[in-house]
Design an enzyme around this catalytic site. Structure first.
Site, PDB file in Angstrom:
ATOM      1  N   THR A  70     -35.279 -60.751  -6.409  1.00  0.00           N
ATOM      2  CA  THR A  70     -34.170 -61.722  -7.173  1.00  0.00           C
ATOM      3  C   THR A  70     -32.774 -61.723  -6.193  1.00  0.00           C
ATOM      4  OG1 THR A  70     -33.008 -60.262  -8.498  1.00  0.00           O
ATOM      5  CG2 THR A  70     -35.048 -60.957  -9.571  1.00  0.00           C
ATOM      6  N   LYS A  77     -26.419 -48.642 -15.851  1.00  0.00           N
ATOM      7  CA  LYS A  77     -27.598 -48.568 -16.319  1.00  0.00           C
ATOM      8  C   LYS A  77     -28.091 -46.977 -16.929  1.00  0.00           C
ATOM      9  CE  LYS A  77     -29.017 -52.546 -15.235  1.00  0.00           C
ATOM     10  NZ  LYS A  77     -29.105 -53.531 -16.321  1.00  0.00           N
ATOM     11  N   TYR A 100     -23.654 -49.455  -9.925  1.00  0.00           N
ATOM     12  CA  TYR A 100     -24.729 -50.272 -10.936  1.00  0.00           C
ATOM     13  C   TYR A 100     -25.269 -48.964 -11.513  1.00  0.00           C
ATOM     14  CZ  TYR A 100     -29.117 -52.761 -11.382  1.00  0.00           C
ATOM     15  OH  TYR A 100     -30.085 -53.327 -11.973  1.00  0.00           O
TER      16      TYR A 100
HETATM   17  N1  LIG Z   1     -34.151 -57.286  -9.822  1.00  0.00           N
HETATM   18  C1  LIG Z   1     -34.433 -55.991  -9.654  1.00  0.00           C
HETATM   19  O1  LIG Z   1     -34.917 -55.242  -8.808  1.00  0.00           O
HETATM   20  C2  LIG Z   1     -33.985 -55.129 -10.741  1.00  0.00           C
HETATM   21  C3  LIG Z   1     -34.463 -53.764 -11.127  1.00  0.00           C
HETATM   22  C4  LIG Z   1     -34.202 -53.114 -12.242  1.00  0.00           C
HETATM   23  C5  LIG Z   1     -33.273 -54.030 -13.418  1.00  0.00           C
HETATM   24  N2  LIG Z   1     -33.035 -54.932 -13.161  1.00  0.00           N
HETATM   25  C6  LIG Z   1     -32.177 -55.842 -14.178  1.00  0.00           C
HETATM   26  O2  LIG Z   1     -32.934 -56.862 -14.600  1.00  0.00           O
HETATM   27  C7  LIG Z   1     -32.143 -57.729 -15.129  1.00  0.00           C
HETATM   28  C8  LIG Z   1     -32.254 -59.050 -14.451  1.00  0.00           C
HETATM   29  O3  LIG Z   1     -31.930 -59.126 -13.020  1.00  0.00           O
HETATM   30  P1  LIG Z   1     -32.363 -59.845 -12.186  1.00  0.00           P
HETATM   31  O4  LIG Z   1     -32.878 -59.220 -10.850  1.00  0.00           O
HETATM   32  O5  LIG Z   1     -33.200 -61.083 -12.745  1.00  0.00           O
HETATM   33  O6  LIG Z   1     -31.115 -60.649 -11.388  1.00  0.00           O
HETATM   34  P2  LIG Z   1     -30.722 -62.191 -11.353  1.00  0.00           P
HETATM   35  O7  LIG Z   1     -31.653 -63.088 -10.747  1.00  0.00           O
HETATM   36  O8  LIG Z   1     -29.320 -61.966 -10.492  1.00  0.00           O
HETATM   37  O9  LIG Z   1     -30.269 -62.886 -12.786  1.00  0.00           O
HETATM   38  C9  LIG Z   1     -29.121 -62.251 -13.466  1.00  0.00           C
HETATM   39  C10 LIG Z   1     -28.996 -63.013 -14.653  1.00  0.00           C
HETATM   40  O10 LIG Z   1     -27.869 -62.338 -15.286  1.00  0.00           O
HETATM   41  C11 LIG Z   1     -26.958 -63.509 -15.649  1.00  0.00           C
HETATM   42  N3  LIG Z   1     -25.739 -62.977 -15.838  1.00  0.00           N
HETATM   43  C12 LIG Z   1     -24.809 -62.048 -14.719  1.00  0.00           C
HETATM   44  N4  LIG Z   1     -23.743 -61.992 -15.421  1.00  0.00           N
HETATM   45  C13 LIG Z   1     -23.540 -62.641 -16.433  1.00  0.00           C
HETATM   46  C14 LIG Z   1     -22.550 -62.522 -17.658  1.00  0.00           C
HETATM   47  N5  LIG Z   1     -21.359 -62.305 -17.553  1.00  0.00           N
HETATM   48  N6  LIG Z   1     -23.230 -63.289 -18.965  1.00  0.00           N
HETATM   49  C15 LIG Z   1     -24.168 -63.951 -18.865  1.00  0.00           C
HETATM   50  N7  LIG Z   1     -25.092 -63.918 -17.893  1.00  0.00           N
HETATM   51  C16 LIG Z   1     -24.833 -63.201 -16.881  1.00  0.00           C
HETATM   52  C17 LIG Z   1     -27.239 -64.408 -14.493  1.00  0.00           C
HETATM   53  O11 LIG Z   1     -26.586 -65.647 -14.552  1.00  0.00           O
HETATM   54  P3  LIG Z   1     -26.003 -66.668 -13.488  1.00  0.00           P
HETATM   55  O12 LIG Z   1     -26.740 -67.253 -12.827  1.00  0.00           O
HETATM   56  O13 LIG Z   1     -24.936 -67.377 -14.302  1.00  0.00           O
HETATM   57  O14 LIG Z   1     -25.115 -65.694 -12.445  1.00  0.00           O
HETATM   58  C18 LIG Z   1     -28.570 -64.321 -14.274  1.00  0.00           C
HETATM   59  O15 LIG Z   1     -29.183 -65.385 -15.224  1.00  0.00           O
HETATM   60  C19 LIG Z   1     -30.676 -57.123 -15.082  1.00  0.00           C
HETATM   61  O16 LIG Z   1     -29.908 -56.496 -16.173  1.00  0.00           O
HETATM   62  C20 LIG Z   1     -30.729 -56.104 -13.658  1.00  0.00           C
HETATM   63  O17 LIG Z   1     -29.895 -55.132 -13.863  1.00  0.00           O
HETATM   64  C21 LIG Z   1     -33.317 -55.788 -11.843  1.00  0.00           C
END
Ligand SMILES: NC(=O)c1ccc[n+]([C@@H]2O[C@H](COP(=O)([O-])OP(=O)(O)OC[C@H]3O[C@@H](n4cnc5c(N)ncnc54)[C@H](OP(=O)(O)O)[C@@H]3O)[C@@H](O)[C@H]2O)c1
Length: 240
Positions: free
Chosen positions: A198, A167, A163
């Site tokens: 999340t 990034k 992962y």
């Molecule tokens: N949470 C953290 O601690 C954290 C930290 C740093 C960065 N991030 C980044 O923040 C972003 C959002 O993550 P989150 O934490 O909000 O995670 P999340 O709640 O799991 O949400 C991820 C979102 O991405 C969608 N997704 C995944 N694969 C997809 C695809 N092939 N096409 C379209 N949509 C897709 C999911 O849709 P579905 O509902 O259909 O699965 C969901 O809407 C990500 O890029 C993650 O890497 C998160």
């Protein structure tokens, strides 16, 4: 009214970003890969006070879906002011490079890196029609090579190797695209929400989604205070 497309906007940080920007009066489009999730998210965002909200079907890991989504959005708007490449997956464990399943690595890169690049390329003509287009690539501290090399062997970071590498690649995309577009009105950023509770991390993250979305919303709304081609988080600039 400024237009915003947020990929993966049906839940988590993407949904919260849609809520906050929508409440500030932006015209929001969320990309979702499942119809029922898109419709449900739109209904929920309306209940949370977002007036201008719609969804488009968009699977960022599927080239045909991205192309169809571009056609769909182009039939609704003349220009796209802000693209937030938020959709992402953390992938299955374990993620040590010495034992990593190559399919895990490919799947993560397909969504997090190739998805981000391809969505940007397909929506580029719509972005070009905006006065000052902004692209925000959602990244993570675990993509920072400096943090990995200065922290050394850290079991908390090691489990996110694949992962994290995806990034790092997103960050490279931010820098190189910003350089390519240096003499244009475009602004390109990598932004990390920080470790946020999340589904992506089984709600182990220590920040709320409100806190996680906050640096994304700040950069989207006050881009002139930030330098294109840089990596930002809650505390300001993040080391590469
Ligand atoms: N949470 C953290 O601690 C954290 C930290 C740093 C960065 N991030 C980044 O923040 C972003 C959002 O993550 P989150 O934490 O909000 O995670 P999340 O709640 O799991 O949400 C991820 C979102 O991405 C969608 N997704 C995944 N694969 C997809 C695809 N092939 N096409 C379209 N949509 C897709 C999911 O849709 P579905 O509902 O259909 O699965 C969901 O809407 C990500 O890029 C993650 O890497 C998160």
């Amino acid at each position: 009214m400024k237009t915003v497309l947020i990929t993966g906007g049906n839940k988590g940080i993407g949904f919260e970003t849609a809520k906050q920007l929508g409440n500030l009066g932006y015209e929001i489009y969320i990309g979702c890969r499942h119809k029922y999730k898109g419709q449900e998210a739109v209904e929920n965002l309306k209940k949370l006070g977002v007036n201008s909200i719609d969804w488009i079907e968009l699977d960022v890991a599927d080239s045909k879906s991205i192309e169809q989504a571009k056609i769909q959005l182009a039939s609704k708007i003349d220009s796209l002011d802000i693209l937030i490449n938020n959709a992402g997956i953390s992938g299955t464990q374990p993620q040590k490079f010495c034992i990593n399943n190559i399919e895990t690595l490919r799947n993560i890169f397909n969504t997090n890196f190739f998805g981000t690049v391809e969505v940007t390329q397909q929506f580029f003509p719509l972005l070009e029609k905006a006065e000052q287009p902004i692209i925000i690539n959602i990244s993570s501290e675990v993509g920072s090579l400096e943090i990995h090399s200065s922290t050394g062997k850290d079991p908390n970071l090691e489990i996110w190797s694949a992962y994290g590498a995806s990034k790092t690649a997103v960050n490279a995309f931010t820098v190189m695209l910003a350089n390519e577009l240096e003499d244009t009105p475009f602004k390109i950023f990598s932004v990390t929400p920080g470790y946020t509770s999340t589904d992506l991390n089984d709600h182990q993250g220590t920040k709320t989604v409100e806190e996680g979305a906050s640096p994304i919303v700040e950069i989207a709304t006050q881009s002139n205070n930030f330098t294109s081609g840089k990596f930002y988080g809650e505390q300001g600039e993040v080391t590469w």
